[in-house]
Write an enzyme that holds these catalytic residues in place. Sequence first.
Site, short mmCIF file in Angstrom:
data_model
loop_
_atom_site.label_atom_id
_atom_site.label_comp_id
_atom_site.label_asym_id
_atom_site.label_seq_id
_atom_site.Cartn_x
_atom_site.Cartn_y
_atom_site.Cartn_z
CD GLU A 128 35.26 34.76 5.06
OE1 GLU A 128 35.98 34.98 4.00
OE2 GLU A 128 33.88 35.28 5.04
N GLY A 274 26.87 40.91 7.55
CA GLY A 274 25.62 41.11 6.82
C GLY A 274 25.12 39.85 6.36
CB ALA A 275 25.14 38.10 3.83
CG ASN A 278 27.97 29.64 4.09
OD1 ASN A 278 29.07 29.94 4.65
ND2 ASN A 278 26.67 30.33 4.80
CD GLU A 309 27.36 37.62 0.94
OE1 GLU A 309 28.44 36.76 0.79
OE2 GLU A 309 27.71 38.88 1.80
CG HIS A 312 31.50 36.36 -2.21
ND1 HIS A 312 33.03 36.43 -2.64
CD2 HIS A 312 31.23 37.35 -1.34
CE1 HIS A 312 33.28 37.52 -1.57
NE2 HIS A 312 32.35 38.07 -0.95
CD GLU A 331 34.70 39.49 1.47
OE1 GLU A 331 33.61 40.04 0.78
OE2 GLU A 331 34.43 38.38 2.02
#
Length: 867
Positions: A128, A274-275, A278, A309, A312, A331
């Site tokens: 990204e 931070g992370a 995927n 995450e 997401h 986000e």
Amino acid sequence: MPGTNLTREEARTRAQLLHVDAYDIELDLSSARDGGTFRSTTVVRFTAAEPGAATFIDLVAPAVHEIVLNGESLPLSCFVDSRIALTGLAAENELRVVADCAYTNTGEGLHRFVDPVDGETYLYTQFEVPDARRVFASFEQPDLKAAFTFTVTAPRGWVVVSNSPTPQPIGDGDGDGDGDGDTQVWNFAPTGRISTYITALIAGPYVGVFDEYTDGAQSVPLGIYCRPSLREFLDPEAIFAVTRQGFAYFQEKFGCAYPFEKYDQLFVPEFNAGAMENAGAVTLRDQYVFRSKVTDASYELRASIILHELAHMWFGNLVTMQWWNDLWLNESFATFAEAACQADAPESKWPNSWTTFANQMKTWAYRQDQLPSTHPIMAEINDLEDVQVNFDGITYAKGASVLKQLVAYVGQDAFFKGLQAYFKQHAWGNTTLPDLLGALERASGRDLKSWSKAWLETAGINILRPEIEIGADGLVSSFTVVQEAPALPAGAKGQAALRPHRIAIGSYQLTDGQLVRTDRIELDVDGERTAVPQLTGRPRPSVVLLNDDDLSYAKLRLDAHSLAVVTEHLGAFTDTLPRALVWAAAWDMTRDGEMATRDYLALAIAGLPRESDIGVVQSVQRQVKLALDAYADPTWRTEGQARWATTAEQQLRAAAPGSDHQLAWARTLAGAAHSDTQLDLLAALLDGSVELDGLAVDTELRWTLLLRLVATGRADDKAIDAEVQRDNTAEGQKHAASCRAARPTAAAKAEAWASVVESDQLTNYVQDAVIAGINQADQRELLAPYTAKYFAAVQGIWETRSHEIAQQLIVGLYPALQIEQATLDATDTWLTTTDPAPALRRKMIEARAGIERALKAQAADRTSDRH
């Protein structure tokens, strides 16, 4: 900056023309231990709506060896910069591209790292926004989804992880079948239809711990990976517990089962963010594998990132934005969801997560929203460079705050009912904001068009103030909430506006030394003035707190009476959230020049000893340091720093042995120590000649102590070398680089500057450490000559370095410690004599605004009557 800058119009045109079916990607990583390049072979199948049309595919590679479109070889000259031109498309197409792609040390594309502990090589991808093209040829935009099939050749004995479950490796690498080859091959199954930026590959001799999430209807394999040198510090039980909590909460609230076949979390080295979310293979920075004692706030932060995450996987991965102008929603939603899960999940260890959100995330948002680069939440993203600098406090924190306001506006049940319909309708597809708002309108029955316009299409922050009149009888005769919409900074996008706010007003009474809420009124505030008749005819409360429970997004102001009470009794609030709101309001007033830095310091000295929330304590400690370094009148600064250092030592000695507060005050003292006595204490803690009951002077605290001793000239190169011998790890080498850059000599600064500006050999991780070491607040005079050097180098940095590296240098080396008009003038001269790219211009005006704000705050501190 290397690489062609894809525009929104180009992406829209390409999306109208193409439908991408599948990628088959072969990567040969047998060269990983040597570095350099690796062979990448991409076969992509796609259809074209207009046969005979032309388009392009994206690729960043040192060399291309083969381009074959529909069986016909194309000249290699079709590859220019970061694009391969494709002409004469058929209705159905197959493209094959063979290239040599490069390993990186910047945290972009395929990052390569060698662990000094075991000498082994570790790889991971970070794609990204536009960096899948560094590893394989791709149509690099979120709305051209496809199925991805990876085939990976890698050294024997490695672990290889991707989006699909890891298969058993096959073959012996040398083709003779005797099983003694140096490499093996991993053939991954195809993924579902996902975007290029959430594909992933992590490879190396990582070690894993495994579990599963089961709920009766499904069983999802769970994995946690890290380097062997960190395995002893990994706490998988805690990580799995948070992960299972998130699975249960999100699946219930979203009404949608987890959409991928497994869920791996990989702690990887030298990670920029931070992370990264995927699909099914989340990467996290391995500083979250804690080598030393940390406070509970660090565990809460890690948990929030894990949940962010995981959220997401639904919002962003299963349903994906069409173009990057909806990045904010991607986000913001994950940021809101992480806090909601922490606050509401039955087994959460951090039910006060909205306190942390108010004190940290919203403070970030308020800062970002007052910069000249402020923009509406729904930002105009014209190209890739726009989005790369838009991972900001508005995109994450303001957007999440507004979503929290939206939940209050439509009701929580209706909000999640709308989400459930949204996921069901758009699974595996791409959406825009109206798709989500339409689902919420249907679920709630509320028209959200005017709400969206007021909150998402305007910029800036509203200020809410209480206006209280007291009658002759001593009772409240009038109570009004006054809303302001301060003018936006010059050049800002969007427009300021008064907005509708759903808020609560809390009344607090000081009783037996405690501030207890005695009344709460929830209401809609709209327009410039909103009367609150429910509060008239009553005695004035000790404290009146607007936006109690932090439902809306607005800067708060306290009336004079309430401010006087909280100045003396801030720690007396019985709940953490109102304390956090008052701390945040005081900090905001300090940044705005409405509260003198010395008054903020007095508030911190009086209030922190009674503050129980360690996250709030550490946040205020950081803010006090910034206030003293940047916002204090320079003629008073030394006095203020001495008071703060004395307070830090007193609180360190008074804290309960082994407590989080003890560690937090130890770290604060390490950053604040100035006097010989205080520096002697740091040295004695480091060498063990002084011990404080319960304080573990472990690896990370040792480096913190040493950095201050080096920066003040109390420790030398020999001490740094000795510490590296104790901690010869990647973290230890990073800390050593920071210490060397912090040495208070002209030669040390010149060496550090050359290593990051004149050379590109340092990794992203070490470069960041060097920059941090250079910037020591009490070395302003030593750093003064670098202002001119900085402006001479900026344009070249932007044009020749990758995005992450360039941004790190441009933001980190800006002369932010030279708080004077000359720095503003130098910035203005650079802006008017250079023609910077819009993204670079944005970074420069943001940095300039920091100097301007600091000068205003220093003036306010100088004119304070508190001396």
